[in-house]
Design an enzyme around this catalytic site. Structure first.
Site, PDB file in Angstrom:
ATOM      1  N   ASP A  90       3.050  29.172  27.079  1.00 14.91           N
ATOM      2  CA  ASP A  90       1.933  28.240  27.222  1.00 14.91           C
ATOM      3  C   ASP A  90       2.170  27.458  28.501  1.00 14.91           C
ATOM      4  OD1 ASP A  90       0.088  26.191  27.144  1.00 14.91           O
ATOM      5  OD2 ASP A  90       0.685  25.432  25.173  1.00 14.91           O
ATOM      6  N   TRP A 102       2.949  20.064  21.665  1.00 15.39           N
ATOM      7  CA  TRP A 102       2.134  21.288  21.707  1.00 15.39           C
ATOM      8  C   TRP A 102       2.902  22.473  21.151  1.00 15.39           C
ATOM      9  CZ3 TRP A 102      -2.491  19.842  21.774  1.00 15.39           C
ATOM     10  CH2 TRP A 102      -2.878  18.707  22.505  1.00 15.39           C
ATOM     11  N   LYS A 154      -6.532  21.111  33.773  1.00 15.57           N
ATOM     12  CA  LYS A 154      -5.503  20.384  34.518  1.00 15.57           C
ATOM     13  C   LYS A 154      -5.437  20.867  35.966  1.00 15.57           C
ATOM     14  CE  LYS A 154      -2.930  19.181  30.354  1.00 15.57           C
ATOM     15  NZ  LYS A 154      -3.954  19.519  29.376  1.00 15.57           N
TER      16      LYS A 154
END
Length: 355
Positions: free
Chosen positions: A166, A99, A190
């Protein structure tokens, strides 16, 4: 039937959140309307978004220097929004996995990217601690948790440069000094809510120097002015976020969740380390408390292990398609008994197949 849900995302949510969300889809607050069909400009929804905003600040212990946004486009859109709004000439990034690679790729379209550390040569199995952040960069970007390989930043650097993080896969999982961050973003699927919504937590004063002619949807200041309803937001996901944040508060907040998460992770890592058939490749000090990756030492046993855990109503244990092996995602809502059950399966597998 009990299902043990180790999915990496979309992933397990608290049962009470799912039940209340489901009820709201049939009849929201006795209104005779489904949550899915109320107006995003209605008093009912304005109350939801205001309450969710307050809950984020309370749970993270943040003051009104920070704006809370509920946007769409996932963390992927934030890979571009961050540099579009904040990069003038150069930004510093950590490359700790898949990511962060994508975030770096997008940032390069807006200016120079200074990669302070890359874990690529070591298959992203550890995170460097002693990197230096240049004082003249526009911001420093990091990814707090690597969902795919299972690493997690345990400490964050001290710097005068704005820290952008992030936190998609470990937000609300531990207590931190969130004032050290100038901007946090996290896709919701999540620890927060259903998929389709991204939380952005932004210190408002970092936007004052923005001089670019930014398209409206990409401009944080316009979203702040419109209180996250520049366009129709994800009403359902914001409502579910509100319920999840209430659940976090009712449990006692982030300190309690952090303690529970550390305990679940320790139990599972301890079993992996002592089980003769399994191994974890991550440096111990960087092991994630959210995503536990592990491998069979003998690949020929995969078929038998897969058969065993799938038979026992365990789901989501397959490793990421780019990394292989296995991955147990043990987010906030996953009960301790599910981790204990997986451990028993691993022990039984060792008894059957160890030579």
């Amino acid at each position: 039937m009990i299902i043990h849900n180790f999915n990496a995302g979309p992933s397990i949510l608290p049962k009470e959140v799912i039940i209340k969300s489901a009820q709201s889809v049939i009849d929201f607050n006795g209104s005779g309307l489904s949550l899915l069909e109320i107006s995003h400009r209605s008093i009912d929804f304005l109350e939801i978004i205001e309450k969710t905003t307050c809950l984020v600040k309370r749970v993270m212990n943040l003051n009104d220097d920070y704006a809370i946004l509920f946007l769409q486009g996932g963390a992927t859109l934030q890979f571009s929004m961050v540099p579009y709004n904040l990069m003038d000439k150069e930004a510093a990034y950590l490359d700790t996995g898949f990511w962060s690679i994508n975030a770096i790729k997008e940032a390069k379209k807006f200016g120079k990217v200074n990669i302070l550390f890359s874990g690529k040569e070591n298959q992203y199995t550890y995170i460097l601690k002693n990197y230096k952040i240049p004082h003249n960069v526009d911001y420093f970007h990091c990814t707090s948790n690597n969902t795919i390989v299972g690493t997690q930043m345990k400490i964050f650097p001290k710097t005068s440069v704005p820290i952008i993080c992030d936190m998609s896969s470990d937000i609300f999982s531990r207590k931190l000094n969130f004032y050290q961050f100038s901007l946090i973003y996290a896709s919701a699927q999540k620890n927060v809510s259903s998929a389709g919504m991204t939380i952005v937590i932004i210190k408002k004063n970092i936007l004052k120097t923005t001089k670019k002619n930014i398209p409206s949807y990409m401009d944080y200041q316009i979203h702040i002015q419109n209180k996250s309803i520049l366009n129709t937001p994800n009403v359902f996901s914001i409502y579910t976020s509100m319920l999840t944040l209430e659940w976090i508060e009712n449990k006692g907040g982030l300190s309690i969740l952090e303690k529970e998460n550390k305990n679940k992770a320790k139990l599972l890592y301890d079993e992996i380390d002592k089980n003769s058939l399994f191994e974890n490749k991550i440096h111990k000090e960087d092991r994630s408390n959210m995503n536990v990756s592990f491998f069979l030492k003998e690949k020929k046993l995969e078929k038998e292990f897969n058969k065993m855990w799938k038979k026992e109503n365990i789901i989501g244990l397959d490793g990421h398609r780019f990394f292989g092996g296995y991955r147990a995602s043990i987010y906030n809502a996953l009960p301790l008994k599910s981790v204990q059950f997986l451990i028993e399966i691993m022990k039984e597998f060792e008894r059957k197949f160890s030579s």
